[in-house]
Design a protein around this motif. Sequence first.
Motif, PDB file in Angstrom:
ATOM      1  N   TYR A  88      -0.290   2.381  19.019  1.00 29.21           N
ATOM      2  CA  TYR A  88      -0.869   2.967  17.806  1.00 29.21           C
ATOM      3  C   TYR A  88      -0.651   4.466  17.720  1.00 29.21           C
TER       4      TYR A  88
ATOM      5  N   THR B 258       1.082  -1.444  12.444  1.00 29.45           N
ATOM      6  CA  THR B 258       1.599  -0.194  13.011  1.00 29.45           C
ATOM      7  C   THR B 258       2.469  -0.400  14.253  1.00 29.45           C
TER       8      THR B 258
ATOM      9  N   ALA C 250       0.686   6.478   9.325  1.00 26.95           N
ATOM     10  CA  ALA C 250       1.173   5.161   8.921  1.00 26.95           C
ATOM     11  C   ALA C 250       0.160   4.471   8.018  1.00 26.95           C
TER      12      ALA C 250
ATOM     13  N   MET D  87       4.903   9.908   8.687  1.00 30.71           N
ATOM     14  CA  MET D  87       4.829   8.724   9.538  1.00 30.71           C
ATOM     15  C   MET D  87       6.109   8.561  10.358  1.00 30.71           C
TER      16      MET D  87
ATOM     17  N   ASP E  15       5.836  -1.152  13.161  1.00 31.24           N
ATOM     18  CA  ASP E  15       6.453  -0.004  12.509  1.00 31.24           C
ATOM     19  C   ASP E  15       7.015   0.975  13.528  1.00 31.24           C
TER      20      ASP E  15
ATOM     21  N   GLN F   7      -1.529  -2.047   7.112  1.00 33.38           N
ATOM     22  CA  GLN F   7      -0.745  -1.114   7.916  1.00 33.38           C
ATOM     23  C   GLN F   7      -1.350  -0.906   9.294  1.00 33.38           C
TER      24      GLN F   7
ATOM     25  N   ALA G   5      -0.641   6.171  14.194  1.00 31.51           N
ATOM     26  CA  ALA G   5      -1.278   5.202  13.297  1.00 31.51           C
ATOM     27  C   ALA G   5      -1.858   5.865  12.048  1.00 31.51           C
TER      28      ALA G   5
END
Length: 316
Positions: free
Chosen positions: A183, A139, A189, A246, A142, A135, A186
Amino acid sequence: MSAPPAEIPFTHRKPVIYGIGVSAALCAEAVCAPFDLAKTRLQIQGEVANKLDYKLVTAPRRGMLKTVYGIAREEGIHKLYQGFSAIVCRHAIYTGTRVTAYRYMKEDLLKYTRTEKVPIHVGLGCGLLAGAIGQFLGTPADICRVRLQMEGKRKLLGLEPRVTNLRGAFKSAWNQGGIMGLYKGATPAIIRGALVTSGDIGAYDFCKRFILNTWDVQDTQLLHIVTSLCSGLVAAVVGAPADVVMTRTLHQRYSTTGESLVYAGVWDTVKKSVRNEGILSLYKGFVPLYVKCGPWALIFWVSYEQIEKSLGGTGW
């Protein structure tokens, strides 16, 4: 004279494991991406702390099915796959890394064999670390996924567009602070990735080995289905609160200098969500999360097992 080291089977090589993991993840996302989109929309729905986008807060609330139907009717059926480019990018990093890292920690560092039943704490622990690593690397993708998935809703409500494609989403995040902009959020996440992977890979590995070593059953697709559904449930339950935090952190707005305008950090997100919307706000979108995690895990693990066996391996 010592014997030469045994040749590593093709499907046990780390690049092959990585490739199988990514391929299986994309098979799952091809089916489950609409539910991931619905989950993201529901987690933002009623976000009282986000006073900058008040229209998102005051918009009529919908359940999972109405959300999916509404997206298809109001934005176009193809929009059910909005942000899919970011999903592909994410899994090319996140899932490939976490599957490979789990194997490396279990087999190379801890010296367990593939067929050996590992203690539950070992499986979950390896899953936590593997998920955190995957992850962390994934990130930035994401962030792009969450922002792209919310654009259709923002457009319907008359809010200004922020991003239109994957490249624009990366550029926008970069402009908010360079590498640090990629990030933002982050921490939740990584926590989410660690918990979900622990429940997904760790639980699947433990359940499968436990069943095979306890009862006289064969390593068949029925076993893969049962164990994958168990792992999907565990992943959804333990990962839901971190998933909400997140999503909200990654979606929030930032100033031109990169300062967050809604939440100051993970704990601030939790406090404001619980204070404004109640403790169950941390489980918003749980139904589509499990509808995604359950079938996702089912398709992922059945695909992984079949892909590896088609390459001459014995399966997970």
